[in-house]
Design a protein around this motif. Structure first.
Motif: not given
Ligand SMILES: Nc1ncnc2c1ncn2[C@@H]1O[C@H](COP(=O)(O)OP(=O)(O)O)[C@@H](O)[C@H]1O
Ligand SMILES: [Mg+2]
Length: 271
Positions: A40-61
């Motif tokens: 699954l690719a998650i794309v979007g410009e800077s600030g669109s929330g991509k890193t926040t999604l990865t932190r959720l998936l990793l249990g860091l947030l």
């Protein structure tokens, strides 16, 4: 394996000392198919929330609203044993590899410790060949790399080291946040190829976060386009990129550089 975000929202700040309120992610549903390995690719410009999604998936947030489910269970209610299993099964490659390393550990230790902690090897001697193979798989020379400290490596080498570490652990899901942003084009192709090969060889799924639509097209099965914390479009990667339904996706596609003829992706067509 099943990994799911169910109607997830994340709000930062808003407290007395926490800065202004910012809704980084809202109403996101994400589900990796459980029957077959998937990219699954998650794309979007800077600030669109991509890193926040990865932190959720990793249990860091922890999500402000909604749920993050692993094997159908909310990860924030897991017992210790299930939490450990989840932490091994879902591994990360981060955007900023320097921040992720302990600066006083040499490279060998960064590979050998996780191999021991996650039970891939019983002794450091047993772990050594695993570490060497992992480095070689990402084009790093073990003899030149193992005794070094992170600050003695280039940004691209640190990023490859993180890929090597994740590969060695053979996770069920690899969450990679801009894993090739600091390496040059030919190496990017090599790393992405090894990631997609891992899927066929080990059955690993990959969540590949990028602002680069071209590489998403090359390796992903499905794509999720993020804007301002929301999913604006998702679906099969070929259909979404060739015939975007949303104006924002069209803009991203229009901004794509022409294909680089020096890179052989093993594909006959390009968007
Ligand atoms: N810890 C945080 N505190 C406050 N705001 C944050 C935090 N992390 C991210 N944000 C904000 O949330 C939004 C999404 O950020 P991020 O997920 O990093 O986006 P991306 O990875 O797509 O660039 C941005 O506006 C960012 O400034
Ligand atoms: Mg980011």
């Amino acid at each position: 394996m099943s990994l799911e975000l169910r109607d997830v929202g994340v709000t930062f700040g808003g407290g007395l000392f926490a800065g202004p309120r910012k809704q980084a992610v809202r109403g996101v549903k994400l589900r990796l198919p459980s029957d077959a390995p998937h990219i699954l690719a998650i794309v979007g410009e800077s600030g669109s929330g991509k890193t926040t999604l990865t932190r959720l998936l990793l249990g860091l947030l922890r999500p402000t609203t909604g749920q993050m489910l692993w094997q159908g269970r909310d990860i924030w209610g897991l017992d210790r044993a299930s939490w450990t299993a989840y932490r091994r099964a879902v591994q990360a490659i981060f955007q900023d590899p320097f921040g992720a390393y302990n600066p006083v550990y040499r490279v060998d230790r960064m590979l050998i410790l996780p191999a021991l902690n996650f039970g891939l090897a019983k002794t450091a001697d047993e772990a050594h060949p695993l570490a060497e193979a992992a480095l070689a798989a990402v084009g790093l020379r073990p003899a030149e790399t193992l005794g070094r400290f992170p600050h003695q490596l280039s940004g691209g080498q640190r990023q490859r080291l993180m890929v090597a570490r994740a590969m060695m652990l053979k996770p069920q899901v690899l969450v990679a946040d801009e894993p090739v942003s600091m390496v040059d084009a030919s190496l990017r192709a090599t790393i992405l190829e090894s990631l997609s090969r891992l899927r066929t060889e080990t059955g690993m799924s990959l969540v590949y976060v990028t602002h680069d639509l071209a590489t998403a097209y090359q390796i992903a099965d499905t794509i999720m386009v993020m804007r301002n914390g929301e999913v604006v479009e998702e679906g099969d990667v070929v259909s979404v990129i060739r015939a975007p339904a949303h104006a924002y996706t069209s803009e991203l596609v229009a901004a794509l550089p022409p294909p680089d003829p020096t890179i052989d992706w093993g594909l006959e067509t390009s968007p």
